[in-house]
Design a protein around this motif. Structure first.
Motif, PDB file in Angstrom:
ATOM      1  N   ILE A   1       0.724  -1.216   0.073  1.00 50.42           N
ATOM      2  CA  ILE A   1      -0.041  -0.072   0.198  1.00 50.42           C
ATOM      3  C   ILE A   1       0.941   1.334  -0.007  1.00 50.42           C
ATOM      4  O   ILE A   1       0.626   2.179  -0.762  1.00 50.42           O
ATOM      5  CB  ILE A   1      -0.979  -0.085   1.379  1.00 50.42           C
ATOM      6  N   VAL A   2       2.148   1.220   0.785  1.00 50.32           N
ATOM      7  CA  VAL A   2       2.874   2.410   0.604  1.00 50.32           C
ATOM      8  C   VAL A   2       4.248   1.441   0.765  1.00 50.32           C
ATOM      9  O   VAL A   2       4.510   0.761   1.305  1.00 50.32           O
ATOM     10  CB  VAL A   2       2.970   3.242   1.995  1.00 50.32           C
ATOM     11  N   ASP A   3       5.166   2.288  -0.344  1.00 52.93           N
ATOM     12  CA  ASP A   3       6.629   1.695  -0.452  1.00 52.93           C
ATOM     13  C   ASP A   3       7.381   1.997   0.831  1.00 52.93           C
ATOM     14  O   ASP A   3       8.536   1.554   1.116  1.00 52.93           O
ATOM     15  CB  ASP A   3       7.127   2.264  -1.616  1.00 52.93           C
TER      16      ASP A   3
ATOM     17  N   LEU B   1       3.320  -3.737   3.146  1.00 55.97           N
ATOM     18  CA  LEU B   1       4.095  -2.552   3.327  1.00 55.97           C
ATOM     19  C   LEU B   1       5.504  -2.382   2.843  1.00 55.97           C
ATOM     20  O   LEU B   1       6.115  -3.574   3.080  1.00 55.97           O
ATOM     21  CB  LEU B   1       3.973  -1.654   4.462  1.00 55.97           C
ATOM     22  N   GLY B   2       6.020  -1.586   2.402  1.00 57.28           N
ATOM     23  CA  GLY B   2       7.652  -1.422   1.990  1.00 57.28           C
ATOM     24  C   GLY B   2       8.187  -2.467   1.133  1.00 57.28           C
ATOM     25  O   GLY B   2       7.349  -2.978   0.284  1.00 57.28           O
ATOM     26  N   ASN B   3       9.548  -2.523   1.146  1.00 52.93           N
ATOM     27  CA  ASN B   3      10.005  -3.281   0.291  1.00 52.93           C
ATOM     28  C   ASN B   3      11.355  -3.999   1.168  1.00 52.93           C
ATOM     29  O   ASN B   3      12.198  -3.581   1.602  1.00 52.93           O
ATOM     30  CB  ASN B   3      10.777  -2.367  -0.952  1.00 52.93           C
TER      31      ASN B   3
ATOM     32  N   GLN C   1       8.747  13.945   1.500  1.00 49.96           N
ATOM     33  CA  GLN C   1       9.397  13.770   3.032  1.00 49.96           C
ATOM     34  C   GLN C   1       9.068  12.217   3.758  1.00 49.96           C
ATOM     35  O   GLN C   1       9.503  11.896   4.592  1.00 49.96           O
ATOM     36  CB  GLN C   1       8.692  14.694   3.980  1.00 49.96           C
ATOM     37  N   ASN C   2       8.622  11.220   2.644  1.00 51.97           N
ATOM     38  CA  ASN C   2       8.451   9.920   3.092  1.00 51.97           C
ATOM     39  C   ASN C   2       7.639   9.591   4.161  1.00 51.97           C
ATOM     40  O   ASN C   2       7.440   8.904   4.836  1.00 51.97           O
ATOM     41  CB  ASN C   2      10.006   9.131   3.465  1.00 51.97           C
ATOM     42  N   GLU C   3       6.554  10.509   4.269  1.00 44.77           N
ATOM     43  CA  GLU C   3       5.295  10.282   5.015  1.00 44.77           C
ATOM     44  C   GLU C   3       4.338   9.535   4.203  1.00 44.77           C
ATOM     45  O   GLU C   3       4.186   9.661   3.055  1.00 44.77           O
ATOM     46  CB  GLU C   3       4.848  11.565   5.499  1.00 44.77           C
ATOM     47  N   VAL C   4       3.531   8.929   5.034  1.00 47.69           N
ATOM     48  CA  VAL C   4       2.435   7.992   4.318  1.00 47.69           C
ATOM     49  C   VAL C   4       1.540   9.045   3.740  1.00 47.69           C
ATOM     50  O   VAL C   4       0.921  10.121   4.158  1.00 47.69           O
ATOM     51  CB  VAL C   4       1.597   7.168   5.301  1.00 47.69           C
ATOM     52  N   ASP C   5       1.044   8.673   2.110  1.00 49.26           N
ATOM     53  CA  ASP C   5       0.074   9.527   1.555  1.00 49.26           C
ATOM     54  C   ASP C   5      -0.882   8.536   0.979  1.00 49.26           C
ATOM     55  O   ASP C   5      -0.596   7.963  -0.298  1.00 49.26           O
ATOM     56  CB  ASP C   5       0.733  10.504   0.695  1.00 49.26           C
TER      57      ASP C   5
ATOM     58  N   PHE D   1       5.493   4.614  -3.924  1.00 45.50           N
ATOM     59  CA  PHE D   1       4.159   4.694  -4.021  1.00 45.50           C
ATOM     60  C   PHE D   1       3.455   5.050  -2.630  1.00 45.50           C
ATOM     61  O   PHE D   1       3.996   4.530  -1.643  1.00 45.50           O
ATOM     62  CB  PHE D   1       3.742   3.590  -4.873  1.00 45.50           C
ATOM     63  N   GLY D   2       2.792   5.982  -2.303  1.00 41.43           N
ATOM     64  CA  GLY D   2       1.881   6.186  -1.369  1.00 41.43           C
ATOM     65  C   GLY D   2       2.751   6.744  -0.350  1.00 41.43           C
ATOM     66  O   GLY D   2       2.345   6.811   0.719  1.00 41.43           O
ATOM     67  N   THR D   3       3.581   7.516  -0.806  1.00 31.98           N
ATOM     68  CA  THR D   3       4.358   8.629   0.203  1.00 31.98           C
ATOM     69  C   THR D   3       4.423  10.126  -0.386  1.00 31.98           C
ATOM     70  O   THR D   3       4.281  10.590  -1.683  1.00 31.98           O
ATOM     71  CB  THR D   3       5.859   8.037   0.426  1.00 31.98           C
TER      72      THR D   3
END
Length: 398
Positions: free
Chosen positions: A220-222, A262-264, A235-239, A230-232
């Motif tokens: 959902i967010v990288d 989530l993530g990689n 500033q690398n905050e969740v969007d 994707f999804g950020t």
């Protein structure tokens, strides 16, 4: 709650326990299950789990991340069918359960044996350098929906109850979601960046019979800053605005079940597998990572109440495993509870819990040794509780 059945589409899942896809890198060279693969999944069948989500299955040879990756083909189809038949017999005989089986379809992209990338990614390329020659063409990407459809047809023939059109962990379809800097039909704006994933999803849907489960495991967010994630935000905050748009399209196309991740793990493994001890000190506490899972899963359930959601990140909890799982189900955070590392370490945890024999000391230590084995080109399994993998881990330590 955890023992309750749930109806998803035309399928009944007998309880809420999901064994998550855990790649073992241990299949035969032709992609068929080896004896190691079989041993792992027969243990899964003995667990009593209602849903067993098979590991990443490459849709084409060039999309394999290693020579031991699973790959269902017309030639090895009988071996997959035999494994599923055996798993059903074992599950019914030992647990009185007829589990549902999902096959996860993937193209490894940047992590393929020869990297096939969506665009130049300076953050990921710090660990694995590539050149412009590794960028896949639009013409090649155009061929992928039929590859996914062909694999889905084989999955149905083999006896799988559903298919997962996978987009997670930095593999090709997921990387395209953040291809802001790519030119052409598959990069730039949201429509272009989601084009291939939606085309593959529709192609799979078109070949599945009505009773099959149409599912997806999505990062959902990288947790990589935009424009490389994707999804950020920058500033690398969740969007979650773009992930919400993608899920809205998928639900509209018939997505029945979402397996949240989530993530990689090649870049920030602490995000999708919060750990107690690992190869590096993470920039956040495990509690922060676990809270992120809960927040995002709750958001998805509230926004898409009819979508069946599989919760993740639960293997960390050890002695509180069932209590935390029950709480998340009770509070409507997710509909099913998924366990990855846990079932490698303690495959009978659910069966023994039902029998009053659950032992916390057998639970996953969240030490990431299984991941380290994979990153060091070894077959992957629990290097704490399984002597075979423990000896392999000693080799890489030398």
């Amino acid at each position: 709650m955890i023992q309750n059945s749930i109806q998803v589409g035309k399928q009944t899942i007998q309880n809420r326990v999901v064994l998550q896809p855990m790649e073992g890198c241990d299949c035969n060279l032709d992609g068929s299950p080896s004896e190691l693969t079989r041993e792992k999944y027969i243990k899964g069948a003995k667990s009593g789990a209602g849903l067993i989500w098979f590991e990443a299955n490459a849709v084409c040879p060039e999309g394999r991340t290693n020579v031991g990756q699973m790959m269902l083909t017309p030639q090895n189809l009988p071996k997959f069918k035999a494994l599923l038949d055996e798993m059903r017999r074992v599950a019914e005989a030992e647990c009185g359960v007829r589990p549902r089986f999902i096959l996860q379809l993937t193209h490894s992209g940047r992590q393929s044996i020869t990297p096939m990338i969506a665009y130049r990614h300076p953050i990921y390329e710090e660990k694995r350098p590539v050149t412009d020659e590794n960028i896949v063409s639009d013409e090649y990407l155009d061929t992928l929906p039929e590859m996914y459809a062909a694999s889905a047809r084989l999955a149905v023939e083999a006896g799988f109850d559903g298919v997962d059109v996978k987009s997670c962990h930095g593999y090709l379809l997921q990387e395209l979601l953040s291809a802001f800097t790519r030119e052409g039909r598959y990069g730039g704006d949201f429509e272009n960046r989601t084009r291939l994933y939606m085309d593959c999803f529709r192609a799979v849907k078109a070949v599945l019979p009505p009773e099959s489960l149409l599912t997806a495991r999505i990062s959902i967010v990288d947790m990589v800053p935009r424009p490389y994630g994707f999804g950020t935000t920058e500033q690398n905050e969740v969007d979650l605005r773009e992930p919400d748009r993608l899920l809205e399209m998928l639900v509209g196309e018939g997505l029945q079940m979402l397996n949240v991740t989530l993530g990689n793990p090649y870049y920030n493994p602490h995000v999708n597998r919060p750990y107690r001890k690992g190869a590096y000190t993470p920039p956040e506490s495990a509690a922060e990572g676990l809270s992120r899972f809960v927040t995002i899963e709750k958001h998805i359930k509230e926004r898409f109440p009819k979508l069946t959601v599989v919760g993740s990140g639960l293997s960390y909890y050890r002695e509180d495993l069932i209590e935390q799982s029950e709480r998340q189900l009770r509070e409507g955070i997710c509909d099913l509870v998924g366990y990855g590392r846990m079932w490698l370490a303690y495959p009978l945890f659910y069966k023994e819990w039902l029998e009053g024999r659950f032992e916390a000391k057998k639970c996953c230590l969240a030490c990431s040794k299984c991941t380290e084995l994979m990153r060091n080109q070894k077959v992957s399994g629990c290097a704490v509780f399984n002597e075979y993998y423990r000896n392999l881990y000693k080799e890489i330590q030398k």
